[in-house]
Design a protein around this motif. Structure first.
Motif, short mmCIF file in Angstrom:
data_model
loop_
_atom_site.label_atom_id
_atom_site.label_comp_id
_atom_site.label_asym_id
_atom_site.label_seq_id
_atom_site.Cartn_x
_atom_site.Cartn_y
_atom_site.Cartn_z
N GLY A 95 -6.14 20.21 2.21
CA GLY A 95 -6.00 19.77 3.45
C GLY A 95 -6.11 18.87 4.08
N LEU A 96 -6.61 17.44 4.09
CA LEU A 96 -6.76 16.10 4.38
C LEU A 96 -5.62 15.23 4.58
N GLU A 97 -4.72 15.47 3.60
CA GLU A 97 -2.84 15.00 4.09
C GLU A 97 -2.61 15.06 5.79
N GLU A 98 -3.23 16.18 6.32
CA GLU A 98 -2.59 16.02 7.74
C GLU A 98 -3.25 15.29 8.91
N GLY A 99 -5.28 15.43 8.33
CA GLY A 99 -6.01 14.59 9.11
C GLY A 99 -5.91 12.81 9.32
N LEU A 100 -5.48 12.88 8.13
CA LEU A 100 -5.68 11.37 7.52
C LEU A 100 -4.34 10.49 8.02
N ASP A 101 -3.35 11.77 7.93
CA ASP A 101 -2.10 11.46 7.57
C ASP A 101 -1.67 10.01 6.09
N VAL A 102 -1.60 10.79 5.14
CA VAL A 102 -1.58 10.29 4.01
C VAL A 102 -0.99 11.50 3.40
N GLU A 103 -0.15 11.19 2.19
CA GLU A 103 0.36 11.82 1.40
C GLU A 103 -0.22 12.52 0.20
N LEU A 104 -1.49 13.21 -0.55
CA LEU A 104 -2.33 13.11 -1.77
C LEU A 104 -1.81 13.72 -3.13
N VAL A 105 -2.16 13.00 -4.53
CA VAL A 105 -1.06 13.25 -5.34
C VAL A 105 -2.85 13.88 -6.47
N ILE A 106 -3.42 15.05 -6.65
CA ILE A 106 -4.77 14.89 -7.28
C ILE A 106 -4.50 15.48 -7.64
N LEU A 149 4.94 9.86 -9.80
CA LEU A 149 3.21 8.82 -8.65
C LEU A 149 2.12 9.41 -10.03
N TYR A 150 1.52 9.63 -10.87
CA TYR A 150 0.33 10.68 -11.26
C TYR A 150 0.33 9.59 -12.31
N ARG A 151 1.35 9.16 -12.85
CA ARG A 151 1.53 8.18 -13.34
C ARG A 151 1.08 6.53 -13.69
N LYS A 152 0.91 6.68 -12.58
CA LYS A 152 1.14 5.23 -11.58
C LYS A 152 -0.71 4.88 -11.38
N ARG A 153 -1.34 6.03 -11.74
CA ARG A 153 -2.88 6.35 -11.46
C ARG A 153 -3.30 5.53 -12.18
N GLY A 154 -3.03 6.19 -13.71
CA GLY A 154 -4.28 4.40 -14.27
C GLY A 154 -3.84 3.65 -15.10
N VAL A 213 0.48 -1.22 0.05
CA VAL A 213 -0.15 0.03 0.27
C VAL A 213 0.89 1.04 -0.32
N GLY A 214 1.73 1.05 -0.36
CA GLY A 214 2.95 2.24 -0.66
C GLY A 214 1.95 3.28 -1.22
N VAL A 215 2.02 3.29 -2.53
CA VAL A 215 0.93 3.87 -3.52
C VAL A 215 0.01 3.79 -4.08
N VAL A 216 -2.05 4.44 -3.70
CA VAL A 216 -3.00 2.90 -4.00
C VAL A 216 -3.48 5.02 -4.88
N ALA A 217 -4.54 4.16 -5.55
CA ALA A 217 -4.73 5.08 -6.45
C ALA A 217 -6.70 4.55 -6.31
N LEU A 218 -7.63 6.18 -7.31
CA LEU A 218 -8.64 6.24 -6.05
C LEU A 218 -9.45 6.66 -7.28
N ASP A 219 -10.76 6.07 -8.20
CA ASP A 219 -11.60 5.96 -9.05
C ASP A 219 -12.87 5.92 -8.70
N SER A 220 -14.25 6.48 -9.74
CA SER A 220 -14.95 6.39 -9.80
C SER A 220 -15.04 5.69 -11.57
N THR A 221 -16.31 4.96 -11.35
CA THR A 221 -17.40 4.43 -12.97
C THR A 221 -18.69 4.85 -12.69
N ARG A 222 -19.53 4.66 -13.54
CA ARG A 222 -20.59 4.63 -13.48
C ARG A 222 -21.38 2.78 -13.69
N MET A 223 -22.02 2.96 -13.14
CA MET A 223 -22.46 1.25 -12.80
C MET A 223 -24.27 1.29 -13.57
#
Length: 482
Positions: free
Chosen positions: A346-357, A399-404, A136-146
């Motif tokens: 601003g969720l990076e500090e509260g949830l202790d995770v680095e975000l790349v959006i 890092l962002y290239r790992k999303r796809g 879980v070093g780098v994870v990706a979040l996305d959505s799709t329409r079902m």
């Protein structure tokens, strides 16, 4: 002239009784599914049955769960199609042990064990962690329409629903009065009252009406919150806030159109825009995947916007990893521009995770029009500017290239298995089906990794020695020879 052909005699009887164990090769997917199901905790399925043996005989939950997993893995999730495969397909007959199922039995089993099937996602995730696939070093979040199990043509307005509800209630009242008049004070009933099923259509209409009222109240609350924020800003600064003033929901054409229509077949579903410019009746399905395409969190929502889903998905990731016994924390979460907002940054500090959006100018930055920044980060930059600066760096682009490569194949593989439309109706039922679908997805990833087979676990491959160690080994062997 005599031909030499292999005999083809369909009337040839078996000389010995056939064995199901000889029908499939040892490395077949069906054997793997059966072996995995044997290791899962299915006590929740057995808890619904009587332990004293009384009552009508039921199919073993191990067989039913294995049959559903294999069906979803091969793209045959329809209950009617599964029953047909149990007659025509050798692998299905092997799992079902030649049982003669009916589609109503499968549908009823999936409906009655809705929560239990969804909870299999956590057990499969724990299995993936045990075989060493959960990184879980780098994870990706996305959505799709079902797509939902409902037609866009079943959307009706609030006035139509109100009129239809009143008509059904009046018709039911008239029928009751006629029966009371004809049968007297104590009418004879063919079916006991506790066994009479309620009118499903009326319940769906009432649910649709309740959904319209809730959406209307939600829109009004959002409008009042925006107005209060503007007034507070003007009172605190003495200046008017720039931009257009918010309009009430009843004055906005888009809100007025959406808030007056609901689907009478599946009231929880929504009208969603698609990538090709069209519309569909369905849900928004969220998922978080690792670099190895292992899904660690998934959820079905009714919000057409992904902005509000970043925090819930991050929290679900932490909960799922804790239940799976994974002590490692998520290092970086990558997401596209649909999750971009100042609050999410601003969720990076509260949830202790680095975000790349991704930001709005992500395509222009990816084209290389701006050089990567150097030096320290200026202190006066806003959260948005800081994220844009991070995306221009070589590390941010890497890092962002790992999303796809992490999350997009998950949705593509699910659609190849036929998971483009939900089979059941309602938000809770669709969410359970989505979690079960990704439990099957993770099982397939475990199988293709080779870490777990039908015969048991296989040891991980030995690490490849470095060049220096190879050179030292050759030198040592030469010294021994001389």
């Amino acid at each position: 002239m005599a031909y030499n052909f292999v005999p083809c005699d369909r009337d040839q009887p078996f000389l010995m009784p056939p064995s199901l164990n000889e029908w499939l090769p040892q490395d077949h997917l069906a054997r793997f599914v059966i072996a995995v199901v044997e290791t899962l905790d299915l006590s929740a399925f057995y808890a619904r049955r009587r332990a004293d043996g009384w009552g009508r005989a039921a199919y073993d939950p191990k067989m039913m769960v294995a049959l559903l997993i294999y069906a979803y893995a091969t793209g045959a999730s329809s209950s009617c199609l599964i029953v047909r495969r149990c007659v025509e397909d050798v692998a299905f007959r092997f799992i079902a042990a030649n049982s003669c199922l009916v589609h109503a039995t499968l549908s009823r089993f999936a409906a009655e064990h809705e929560q239990e099937l969804a909870e299999l996602f956590d057990q499969v995730l724990r299995l993936a962690a045990e075989v060493g696939l959960l990184r879980v070093g780098v994870v990706a979040l996305d959505s799709t329409r079902m797509k939902a199990a409902a037609s866009p043509g079943a959307n009706r307005s609030a006035d139509w629903i109100r009129t239809e509800v009143e008509r059904i209630i009046a018709e039911a009242r008239a029928i009751d009065e006629e029966e009371d008049r004809r049968l007297g004070d104590e009418p004879e009933r063919d079916v006991p009252e506790d066994l009479v099923e309620p009118d499903a259509r009326l319940h769906r209409l009432l649910a649709a009406k309740a959904r319209l009222d809730a959406d209307r109240a939600k829109g009004r609350e959002a409008y009042e919150a925006k107005v209060a924020a503007r007034e507070e800003h003007e009172r605190r600064t003495g200046k008017r806030l720039r931009g257009r003033k918010p309009k009430p929901p009843e004055e906005r054409a888009r809100d007025r159109k959406r808030s007056t229509l609901t689907n009478t077949t599946d009231p929880d579903s929504r009208i969603l825009s698609t990538a090709d410019g069209g519309f569909c009746q369905g849900y928004i399905a969220q998922a978080v995947a690792t670099e190895g395409q292992i899904v660690i969190a998934c959820e079905v929502t009714t919000d057409a916007n992904d902005v509000a889903q970043l925090r819930p998905m991050l929290e679900q990731v932490k909960e799922n990893l804790a239940r799976a016994g994974v002590s490692s924390k998520v290092g970086v979460m990558v997401a596209d521009a649909g999750y971009m907002s100042e609050d999410n940054f601003g969720l990076e500090e509260g949830l202790d995770v680095e975000l790349v959006i991704a930001t709005k100018n992500r395509r222009r930055v990816g084209a290389g029009e701006e050089a990567p920044p150097r030096g320290r980060i200026p202190k006066h930059l806003s959260k948005m500017k800081r994220m844009e600066r991070k995306l221009r760096t070589k590390r941010g682009q890497r890092l962002y290239r790992k999303r796809g490569a992490s999350i997009e194949p998950v949705f593509g593989q699910a659609r190849q298995r036929g998971a483009g439309r939900f089979r059941r109706r309602g938000l809770m039922a669709c969410n359970s089906e989505w979690r079960f679908e990704h439990a099957v997805h993770n099982l397939l990833k475990i199988r293709t990794s080779g870490r777990l087979t039908a015969q048991g676990r296989t040891p991980p491959p030995a690490p490849t020695p470095r060049k220096g160690s190879l050179r030292s080994a050759r030198l040592f062997s030469c010294c021994r020879r001389h």
